[in-house]
Design a protein around this motif. Structure first.
Motif, short mmCIF file in Angstrom:
data_model
loop_
_atom_site.label_atom_id
_atom_site.label_comp_id
_atom_site.label_asym_id
_atom_site.label_seq_id
_atom_site.Cartn_x
_atom_site.Cartn_y
_atom_site.Cartn_z
N GLY A 29 32.81 58.86 80.62
CA GLY A 29 33.39 59.83 80.29
C GLY A 29 32.86 61.16 80.83
O GLY A 29 31.81 61.23 81.58
N MET A 30 33.24 62.32 80.02
CA MET A 30 32.90 63.52 80.27
C MET A 30 32.63 64.25 79.07
O MET A 30 33.53 64.46 78.17
N VAL A 31 31.53 65.17 78.81
CA VAL A 31 31.34 66.00 77.87
C VAL A 31 31.21 67.61 78.18
O VAL A 31 30.65 67.87 79.16
N ARG A 32 31.77 68.38 77.45
CA ARG A 32 31.52 69.97 77.63
C ARG A 32 30.79 70.53 76.70
O ARG A 32 30.54 70.15 75.53
N LEU A 33 29.48 71.36 77.22
CA LEU A 33 28.76 72.10 76.31
C LEU A 33 29.06 73.44 76.14
O LEU A 33 29.07 74.15 77.29
N TYR A 34 28.94 74.11 75.22
CA TYR A 34 29.41 75.30 75.21
C TYR A 34 28.69 76.36 73.82
O TYR A 34 28.31 75.70 72.98
N LYS A 35 28.38 77.77 74.22
CA LYS A 35 28.06 78.46 73.43
C LYS A 35 29.10 79.53 72.99
O LYS A 35 29.98 79.98 73.76
N MET A 36 29.27 80.01 71.54
CA MET A 36 29.96 81.07 71.44
C MET A 36 29.09 82.34 71.45
O MET A 36 28.24 82.54 70.81
N LEU A 37 29.74 83.42 72.24
CA LEU A 37 29.15 84.33 72.42
C LEU A 37 29.28 85.47 71.27
O LEU A 37 30.73 85.23 70.60
N PRO A 38 28.77 86.65 70.95
CA PRO A 38 29.07 87.49 69.85
C PRO A 38 30.29 88.00 69.77
O PRO A 38 30.87 88.34 68.74
N ASP A 39 30.95 88.17 70.82
CA ASP A 39 32.24 88.81 71.01
C ASP A 39 33.17 87.69 70.71
O ASP A 39 34.68 88.12 71.13
N GLY A 40 33.23 86.47 70.68
CA GLY A 40 34.07 85.55 70.25
C GLY A 40 34.47 84.77 71.74
O GLY A 40 35.28 83.71 71.46
N MET A 47 21.78 63.41 79.14
CA MET A 47 21.54 63.35 78.07
C MET A 47 21.75 64.81 77.36
O MET A 47 21.59 65.83 78.35
N MET A 48 21.64 64.92 75.90
CA MET A 48 21.90 66.44 75.42
C MET A 48 21.28 66.37 74.03
O MET A 48 20.99 65.16 73.54
N GLY A 49 21.00 67.37 73.59
CA GLY A 49 20.20 67.51 72.24
C GLY A 49 18.76 67.50 72.48
O GLY A 49 18.15 67.28 71.46
N LEU A 50 18.18 67.72 73.46
CA LEU A 50 16.81 67.65 74.02
C LEU A 50 16.00 68.99 73.58
O LEU A 50 14.70 68.66 73.95
N ALA A 51 16.41 69.80 73.03
CA ALA A 51 15.43 70.93 72.83
C ALA A 51 14.75 70.76 71.81
O ALA A 51 13.70 71.69 71.70
N PHE A 52 14.48 69.79 70.89
CA PHE A 52 13.52 69.50 69.99
C PHE A 52 13.33 70.70 69.03
O PHE A 52 12.35 71.21 68.48
N ALA A 53 14.60 71.50 68.65
CA ALA A 53 14.76 72.31 67.73
C ALA A 53 15.27 71.76 66.37
O ALA A 53 15.60 70.79 66.49
N ALA A 54 15.18 72.54 65.37
CA ALA A 54 15.76 72.31 64.13
C ALA A 54 17.03 71.95 64.09
O ALA A 54 17.62 71.24 63.32
N GLN A 55 17.80 73.01 65.19
CA GLN A 55 19.25 72.79 64.86
C GLN A 55 19.85 72.78 66.67
O GLN A 55 18.93 73.07 67.30
N TYR A 56 21.04 72.23 66.67
CA TYR A 56 21.53 72.02 68.00
C TYR A 56 21.78 73.54 68.52
O TYR A 56 22.27 74.29 67.89
N LEU A 57 21.58 73.87 69.92
CA LEU A 57 21.72 74.96 70.48
C LEU A 57 23.10 75.30 70.98
O LEU A 57 23.20 76.69 71.51
N TYR A 58 23.74 74.57 70.98
CA TYR A 58 25.01 74.53 71.29
C TYR A 58 26.16 73.56 70.92
O TYR A 58 25.66 72.68 70.04
N THR A 59 27.14 73.61 71.17
CA THR A 59 28.35 72.80 70.64
C THR A 59 28.64 71.83 71.77
O THR A 59 28.89 71.99 73.15
N ALA A 60 28.87 70.40 71.44
CA ALA A 60 29.18 69.35 72.54
C ALA A 60 30.73 68.65 71.94
O ALA A 60 30.75 68.33 70.95
N GLU A 61 31.46 68.54 72.92
CA GLU A 61 32.81 68.22 72.90
C GLU A 61 33.34 67.34 74.01
O GLU A 61 32.82 67.48 75.11
N THR A 62 34.10 66.14 73.68
CA THR A 62 34.28 65.30 74.90
C THR A 62 35.50 65.79 75.47
O THR A 62 36.39 66.55 74.92
#
Length: 242
Positions: free
Chosen positions: A75-86, A99-114
């Motif tokens: 399948g396919m997944v889109r990764l995105y970030k919301m900018l300050p202006d919406g 693979m996704m979610g590899l930043a090894f940060a405490a929180q995910y840095l983006y949203t993943a949707e199918t």
């Protein structure tokens, strides 16, 4: 610096923390991935568990606690970030093997949707850490893939900042083709608005550009979310060196 620490450092510098084709998939992994027997040649096959997500389903959200990494099986997944202006900035479309979610940060840095019905393997970070400690060769391979993804992130910044609409769309189509080994027919399951949010264009501009490419006989739009690249050389010239 250990290989594990280097991977974390590289992933945190990337924009942001995902890998395109970090590891090769087995030939039939994209079909019924959740039901396939685990492959000892694939170190990740023994980790976590696979789940089928319906289309347009959120896998995780930017800011969620990052306790796992994820590998797309089909399948396919889109990764995105919301900018300050919406506005929404799509930073990538992931396919089988990514693979996704590899930043090894405490929180995910983006949203993943199918984008489509998608099978995804969820791997707890502790299991991935143990695998990298036990198999240094695998850890080095993951580091190499992470380094390559930094280059891809830089290329994306050039794409957004310096290219015309036609150059952006041509580059996007050629990259999708390259993901399939340079095949003429590519899958284009995402909507025009998704492409626009990925390339920094409007939906109308994406539609007009695809129509122009079609009229110039560079592409042929097929049914079922597919597209033919009729003149790859001309598209590469249009992409400005690709």
């Amino acid at each position: 610096m250990s290989t594990h620490a280097a991977i974390a450092a590289h992933a945190n510098r990337a924009v942001p923390g995902y890998l395109v084709s970090a590891l090769a998939m087995t030939p039939n992994a994209a079909v019924g991935a959740a039901l396939q027997p685990r492959n000892p040649a694939d170190p990740l096959a023994s980790l976590g568990h696979a789940k089928v997500y319906e289309r347009e389903t959120t896998v995780f959200t930017e800011g969620d606690a990052a306790g796992s990494v994820f590998r797309v099986m089909s399948g396919m997944v889109r990764l995105y970030k919301m900018l300050p202006d919406g506005r929404r900035q799509i930073i990538g479309f992931l396919q089988a093997g990514d693979m996704m979610g590899l930043a090894f940060a405490a929180q995910y840095l983006y949203t993943a949707e199918t984008v489509t019905a998608t099978t995804i393997r969820r791997i707890p970070r502790l299991e991935l850490d143990a695998l990298m400690d036990a198999q240094p060769a695998f850890a080095r391979k993951l580091l190499s893939a992470t380094t390559s993804e930094l280059v891809a992130a830089q290329d994306q910044m050039v794409l957004l900042g310096r290219k015309t609409a036609a150059e952006k769309v041509a580059t996007f189509l050629l990259r999708l083709s390259d993901r399939k080994g340079g095949e003429q027919t590519i899958d284009l399951p995402m909507g025009r608005s998704d492409i626009a949010d990925h390339l920094g264009l409007t939906t109308e501009t994406v539609s007009r550009t695809l129509t122009k490419l079609k009229s110039s006989r560079l592409i042929r739009i097929l049914v079922g979310g597919k597209l033919d690249l009729l003149d790859r050389d001309a598209l590469a010239d249009l992409a400005g060196g690709f």
